[in-house]
Design a protein around this motif. Structure first.
Motif, PDB file in Angstrom:
ATOM      1  N   ASN A 132       1.913   5.056  -4.472  1.00 41.64           N
ATOM      2  CA  ASN A 132       2.212   6.390  -4.991  1.00 41.64           C
ATOM      3  C   ASN A 132       3.704   6.632  -5.157  1.00 41.64           C
ATOM      4  N   GLN A 133       4.514   5.942  -4.353  1.00 36.26           N
ATOM      5  CA  GLN A 133       5.953   6.169  -4.411  1.00 36.26           C
ATOM      6  C   GLN A 133       6.580   5.695  -5.708  1.00 36.26           C
ATOM      7  N   TYR A 178      12.944   6.061  -7.653  1.00 35.14           N
ATOM      8  CA  TYR A 178      12.440   5.147  -6.625  1.00 35.14           C
ATOM      9  C   TYR A 178      12.547   3.705  -7.128  1.00 35.14           C
ATOM     10  N   PRO A 219       0.812  -1.238   0.000  1.00 40.27           N
ATOM     11  CA  PRO A 219       0.000   0.000   0.000  1.00 40.27           C
ATOM     12  C   PRO A 219       0.838   1.278   0.000  1.00 40.27           C
ATOM     13  N   ASP A 220       1.964   1.292   0.745  1.00 38.07           N
ATOM     14  CA  ASP A 220       2.765   2.506   0.810  1.00 38.07           C
ATOM     15  C   ASP A 220       3.618   2.713  -0.441  1.00 38.07           C
ATOM     16  N   GLN A 221       3.619   1.746  -1.348  1.00 38.96           N
ATOM     17  CA  GLN A 221       4.388   1.875  -2.574  1.00 38.96           C
ATOM     18  C   GLN A 221       3.550   2.340  -3.760  1.00 38.96           C
TER      19      GLN A 221
END
Length: 583
Positions: free
Chosen positions: A523-524, A530, A519-521
């Motif tokens: 948008n990253q 990245y 989930p934290d990836q």
């Protein structure tokens, strides 16, 4: 109980005359003598009840004759400390209230005379007066009772002590003014952007809250030994002194931590020992002062020092206000210092990022020429244009050419990442179906070679024959998305391409069955450089610029790009939506 005058009233005189003539008419005398005692008893009882009621009131009630002399007075005359109730009959009311006072210059005297002479009968005149002789704030009510028959006119004076009420009103007014001043001070402090501006805002508004002849705000500088001194003088109005940097030792303070506790000095001239800082204050005619440390999150931020040219100025209320201002100053100053440090750190970071990007772009441009030469000559060698090569040499040259092409593609991406701009798009009419066929043709061949079944689903009803877009840049978007799908999918896993129309936009989607995203990836992954796996032992190559380049290209077209994934190992779907009517 109130002592009343012993003079018989006209009512009693008339009653006595009636008794003297009663013998002339014996038939009526008996009836009169039977009822008069009962009538007098009722009158006397009513009079006593009225006197008791008047005596129970906190107000001072006096009945005056037509000469302004006291005929009757309530017991409050004693509780007010003016006289004994038995000694006031016949005394001049003004002299009773104000002994040794010359009437014409007295507010009480003038009000009584004017009220008795000009106020209509049965109407009342009122006045609120701060009486310095009585040492009370009083409300006076004067009303004249008209004369009837043989009864002369009288004046009733009711005096109410409203000192406590007025004190409460004054305290409320002071509290309201204090709140307004604190609100203005808080607004000014919060609108300031630096510790210096905060201190100046406080000093220029401090006089509205506290009496002072001098005020100082000493702020702890970032260097441990330095401090910033901002001072103000008050002589009718506030004047800011120029700010100056100095050390605590210059101020006569050998240890700044000694200032971390509040101090109140009622009279400097009475102290046997004074510090160097206090000597400075005494040289400027300071008699009393209070110092409030500015503490925020346990850190010593500075010092608020307020001085007066009179002794014992900073008692309970002024001291409470000083502490309140100190707390507000400490929090605002601490936040301003943190904001300044954050701003400086952010500026340093932006500078470093700019330098990094500039270096990458410079290197990319410098690499383009030698890479082009390498690719060209390696191709000539592979094709035998420069001489015969053995099968093993040809295989080695093929591998070299493949990696050189990858290197050139990465350099091109770096250059393109900087040059993507909506104003620089080369928009041309595009037939979507034909364009997709051209874009996907090499990927069908790669799917066959890498065992990644490629399935294409087109749902393009009602689509105009042509669509205005930069075909070359959008081809890079699909190439990058497909390259990631093939790269991150295990052998045998399928890749799905979707194209459809949805709410005035054309949607392209690339779905894989690869490693998926956390989930934290989500948008990253579109950030520059990245890497999903940033370790030195990562399985997948790349510089982390492919999706960043996709993001720049899609946004330049007025569209948006996003990723969807159910989690690690569940595959991913990348969507980009591009408006059909973009200009």
């Amino acid at each position: 109980m109130t002592q009343w005058s012993t003079d018989r009233s006209p009512l009693f005189e008339r009653q006595t005359a009636t008794d003297d003539t009663a013998g002339a008419e014996p038939s009526n005398a008996g009836a009169t003598s039977d009822t008069l005692p009962q009538l007098f008893e009722k009158v006397e009882r009513a009079k006593q009840e009225w006197e008791a009621t008047i005596d129970s009131l906190p107000e001072l009630v006096c009945v005056l004759d037509d000469q302004g002399r006291v005929a009757r007075a309530s017991r409050a005359i004693e509780t007010w400390g003016l006289a004994q109730v038995t000694q006031v009959h016949g005394r001049n009311f003004h002299q009773l209230m104000h002994p040794n006072c010359f009437g014409p210059f007295c507010d009480l005297y003038r009000f009584l005379e004017e009220a008795r002479q000009t106020t209509p009968v049965d109407r009342a005149a009122e006045l609120e007066l701060a009486d310095p002789i009585l040492d009370r704030y009083v409300r006076l009510r004067v009303q004249t009772v008209a004369a009837r028959d043989k009864i002369q006119s009288t004046t009733v004076v009711v005096i109410q002590d409203i000192t406590y009420q007025k004190s409460a009103e004054a305290a409320m007014q002071r509290y309201t003014a204090r709140l307004e001043a604190m609100t203005e001070l808080q607004r000014a402090i919060l609108s300031a952007r630096s510790p210096e501006e905060i201190a100046q805002a406080a000093l220029t508004r401090l006089r509205q809250l506290l009496p002072f002849c001098q005020a100082r705000i000493i702020l702890q500088a970032t260097e441990a030994a330095d401090c910033l001194v901002l001072a103000a003088d008050a002589n009718g109005s506030t004047h800011l002194r120029p700010s100056q940097f100095c050390t605590w030792r210059d101020l006569g303070v050998t240890d700044a931590h000694l200032l971390e506790s509040a101090q109140v000095v009622d009279d400097l001239s009475a102290r046997s020992e004074v510090s160097p800082l206090e000597q400075q204050l005494m040289a400027e005619r300071v008699r009393s002062y209070c110092s409030v440390p500015l503490m925020a999150d346990g850190d010593f931020v500075g010092l608020l020092l307020i001085a007066a040219d009179r002794p014992r100025v900073f008692q309970s209320e002024p001291l409470a206000i000083a502490h309140e201002i100190g707390s507000l100053l400490a929090i605002a100053t601490h936040q301003a210092q943190l904001y300044r440090r954050l701003k400086e750190a952010n500026a340093g970071l932006q500078h470093a990022l700019h330098a990094k990007q500039q270096l990458i772009q410079n290197v990319s441009h410098e690499l383009r020429t030698p890479i082009g030469v390498l690719v060209g000559y390696t191709g000539l060698l592979e094709e035998g244009e420069l001489g015969d090569v053995t099968p093993d040499q040809k295989q080695a040259l093929t591998i070299m050419l493949k990696h050189e092409e990858q290197l050139r593609m990465m350099v091109d991406r770096l250059v393109d990442l900087r040059s993507v701009d909506a104003a620089q798009l080369c928009r041309q009419p595009i037939d979507v179906a034909d364009w997709l066929a051209v874009v996907l043709r090499p990927w069908h061949r790669r799917a066959t070679l890498t065992d990644h079944p490629l399935r294409v689903e087109l749902d393009l009803p009602n689509l105009q024959p042509t669509w205005s877009a930069d075909g070359e840049l959008l081809k890079q978007v699909l190439d990058n998305l497909l390259d990631n799908a093939f790269k991150f999918s295990p052998p045998g896993a399928g890749v799905r391409v979707v194209a459809k129309i949805d709410r005035g936009a054309i949607l392209f989607g690339v779905q894989d069955e690869g490693v998926g995203l956390l989930p934290d990836q989500i948008n990253q992954v579109f950030e520059r450089f990245y890497q999903v796996d940033g370790s030195t032992t990562r399985r997948f190559g790349g510089m982390g610029i492919g999706l960043a380049l996709c993001h720049e290209i899609v946004e330049a077209h007025g569209g948006r790009i996003w990723a969807e994934s159910d989690g690690q190992g569940q595959g991913s779907t990348f969507w980009c939506a591009l408006p059909l009517n973009a200009s």
